[in-house]
Design a protein around this motif. Structure first.
Motif, PDB file in Angstrom:
ATOM      1  N   GLN A  16       0.790  -1.217   0.000  1.00  0.00           N
ATOM      2  CA  GLN A  16       0.000   0.000   0.000  1.00  0.00           C
ATOM      3  C   GLN A  16       0.832   1.282   0.000  1.00  0.00           C
ATOM      4  O   GLN A  16       0.326   2.325  -0.363  1.00  0.00           O
ATOM      5  N   GLN A  17       2.099   1.229   0.434  1.00  0.00           N
ATOM      6  CA  GLN A  17       2.985   2.376   0.279  1.00  0.00           C
ATOM      7  C   GLN A  17       3.477   2.410  -1.174  1.00  0.00           C
ATOM      8  O   GLN A  17       3.290   1.461  -1.923  1.00  0.00           O
ATOM      9  N   ILE A  18       4.115   3.485  -1.550  1.00  0.00           N
ATOM     10  CA  ILE A  18       4.610   3.622  -2.922  1.00  0.00           C
ATOM     11  C   ILE A  18       6.115   3.409  -2.949  1.00  0.00           C
ATOM     12  O   ILE A  18       6.867   4.117  -2.270  1.00  0.00           O
ATOM     13  N   GLY A  19       6.547   2.420  -3.734  1.00  0.00           N
ATOM     14  CA  GLY A  19       7.966   2.161  -3.893  1.00  0.00           C
ATOM     15  C   GLY A  19       8.573   3.028  -4.981  1.00  0.00           C
ATOM     16  O   GLY A  19       7.865   3.619  -5.794  1.00  0.00           O
ATOM     17  N   THR A  20       9.886   3.081  -5.019  1.00  0.00           N
ATOM     18  CA  THR A  20      10.591   3.937  -5.976  1.00  0.00           C
ATOM     19  C   THR A  20      11.605   3.164  -6.808  1.00  0.00           C
ATOM     20  O   THR A  20      12.439   3.750  -7.482  1.00  0.00           O
ATOM     21  N   LEU A  21      11.536   1.835  -6.781  1.00  0.00           N
ATOM     22  CA  LEU A  21      12.547   1.027  -7.455  1.00  0.00           C
ATOM     23  C   LEU A  21      12.268   0.847  -8.944  1.00  0.00           C
ATOM     24  O   LEU A  21      13.187   0.681  -9.734  1.00  0.00           O
ATOM     25  N   ALA A  78       1.766  -0.417   6.524  1.00  0.00           N
ATOM     26  CA  ALA A  78       2.711   0.665   6.798  1.00  0.00           C
ATOM     27  C   ALA A  78       4.135   0.274   6.416  1.00  0.00           C
ATOM     28  O   ALA A  78       4.929   1.118   6.009  1.00  0.00           O
ATOM     29  N   ASN A  79       4.466  -1.010   6.533  1.00  0.00           N
ATOM     30  CA  ASN A  79       5.837  -1.465   6.293  1.00  0.00           C
ATOM     31  C   ASN A  79       6.139  -1.785   4.842  1.00  0.00           C
ATOM     32  O   ASN A  79       7.308  -1.871   4.461  1.00  0.00           O
ATOM     33  N   CYS A  80       5.098  -1.980   4.023  1.00  0.00           N
ATOM     34  CA  CYS A  80       5.301  -2.533   2.679  1.00  0.00           C
ATOM     35  C   CYS A  80       4.992  -1.519   1.589  1.00  0.00           C
ATOM     36  O   CYS A  80       4.005  -0.789   1.672  1.00  0.00           O
ATOM     37  N   ALA A  81       5.828  -1.514   0.579  1.00  0.00           N
ATOM     38  CA  ALA A  81       5.687  -0.585  -0.540  1.00  0.00           C
ATOM     39  C   ALA A  81       5.354  -1.348  -1.817  1.00  0.00           C
ATOM     40  O   ALA A  81       5.923  -2.416  -2.084  1.00  0.00           O
TER      41      ALA A  81
END
Length: 452
Positions: free
Chosen positions: A18-23, A86-89
């Motif tokens: 649910q968070q947004i990753g940047t990879l 909260a911990n996962c993107a």
């Protein structure tokens, strides 16, 4: 429609968060559509598609560690659903290389079945980079070209509308930071429990793996669904599924989700009221070298007719016909004792069909065409390809239930072998299967197609 889990496909450790990753940058493939007011009077919209979040890689926000691997949650990152979110993107998708999703020409979308370790896919039409494109289908027709010539028994190239939030739940659920841009907020009439995050929290409670790459949790995600097109080369059906709820809604137990013995107690009409030409008595209408010849592309037109002919009127009936080689092909008429010889879906048709087949008319209990019509006012377009881990697609293209007498009305739905859709079988035998959707149009009745 008798599918048990609408999204029971393999994910091969490609998972959601649910968070947004940047990879990986997220770049939505282009899939423009047209909106028409009269024949030849159509305006192009520069729409795109986004991949469903359930297929995406999710990792710890501070690195590359998976939050979910195979069919198991990372216990450190995900001790509970809220903490997990909260911990996962969730990251961007490599559409072609990882998922086999391409746009071979403008206005066309090709979905490959197996790409490396990935199986199947589901995408949503976007109005812009942040929001799904919402459709009001009342007093309209929806038209598109399809090519199922490389889609064998046991697979489903599905095009449908779901009553999802325009922003993917971004504004309603504080745990959801990714939104529609990253394909969040899925729901359908089966109240699927294999969605890994629902309402901005991980669906990790009571999670159990069904196979090596997927599982189900305690909660499901429900909303109304209008199946425009569920098909392979040998069978097709279109099916309205109304719900008691009017937006994406989490179900919390077997009763609310309509699971198991509670199928007719849940929020939604999981069976729907299907129109399948083969099941309704015309076994020569659809398939290779049949009336609608599935060895080559064709146009399908679906019309949503209201009682008063307005965009706000009550839904009266849903009509279907095809255009192939410049010829308009009317939908097949029913050939079933006790069912009027019609070629469209209405409340009367549904009541007669359910009675003739000995089925529960939960469609009427939920509210029938009137309820479905209200939910057609704000729908999101879904395009997918999938195989069925629950009942092997037998509800679409074979005999179902498989132990029932196939001569009994309603049991035979297509010519396919009941074992053809076993996932291990179809994935090994037909990894190169694909479907192409193109030339999508929405418009006034009789405005979106041409014929010789």
């Amino acid at each position: 429609m008798y599918k048990q889990v609408a999204t029971a496909v393999s994910f091969a450790s490609l998972v959601l968060g649910q968070q947004i990753g940047t990879l990986t940058p997220e770049t939505h493939p282009s899939l423009p559509i047209e909106v028409c007011t009269a024949p030849g009077a159509c305006t192009k919209e520069d729409t795109t598609v986004t991949l469903d979040a359930n297929w995406r890689w999710t990792h710890a926000t501070d690195g590359y560690t998976n939050c979910y691997t195979g069919n198991a949650w990372n216990e450190t990152a995900c001790p509970d659903g809220k903490t997990c979110a909260a911990n996962c993107a969730i990251d961007g998708a490599e559409y072609e290389a990882t998922y086999g999703i391409t746009t071979p020409e403008e206005g066309a979308l090709r979905l490959n079945f197996v790409t490396a370790e990935n199986v199947g896919s589901r995408v949503y039409l976007m109005a812009d980079d942040e929001k799904y494109r919402l459709f009001n289908l009342l007093n309209k027709e929806f038209t598109m070209d399809v090519d199922v010539s490389n889609l064998p028994c046991g697979l489903n190239g599905a095009v449908y509308f779901s009553e999802m939030d325009e922003d993917g739940g971004l504004s309603r659920f504080e745990g959801n930071k990714a939104g529609a841009k990253y394909g969040t907020g899925y729901c359908d009439s089966q109240c699927p429990r294999d969605i890994k995050f629902i309402n901005g929290e991980a669906n990790s409670e009571e999670w159990g793996g069904e196979d090596g790459n997927s599982g189900t949790g305690k909660y499901g995600t429900c909303c109304a669904e209008m199946d425009i097109w569920e098909a392979n080369m040998d069978a097709t059906a279109y099916t309205p599924h109304p719900c008691k709820v009017s937006e994406q809604t989490q179900c919390v137990d077997d009763i609310e989700c309509g699971a198991g013995d509670h199928r007719y107690e849940g929020m939604c009409d999981r069976d729907g009221c299907d129109f399948n030409a083969f099941r309704l008595g015309n076994k020569e209408y659809y398939g290779p070298e049949k009336t609608v010849d599935t060895t080559k592309p064709f146009t399908l037109v679906t019309q949503f007719v209201t009682e008063d002919g307005t965009d706000t009127g009550a839904l009266k009936s849903i009509h279907r016909f095809y255009v192939q080689d410049g010829v308009v092909i009317p939908n097949s008429e029913t050939v079933v004792e006790g069912v009027d010889p019609v070629n469209y879906i209405s409340d009367d048709f549904c009541e007669q069909q359910k009675t003739a087949f000995g089925d529960n008319n939960h469609f009427a209990t939920i509210g029938g065409m009137a309820a479905m019509g209200k939910q057609l006012e704000k729908m999101v377009l879904v395009l997918s390809i999938w195989d069925d881990h629950a009942v092997y697609m037998n509800w679409l293209d074979s005999n179902y239930p498989t132990d029932a007498d196939p001569t009994k009305p309603g049991v035979a739905r297509g010519r396919c072998d009941p074992e053809a859709g076993v996932p291990e079988t179809v994935e090994a035998a037909h990894p190169d299967a694909y479907v192409i959707y193109s030339n999508i149009k929405l418009g006034a009745i009789n405005s979106t197609f041409t014929a010789a």
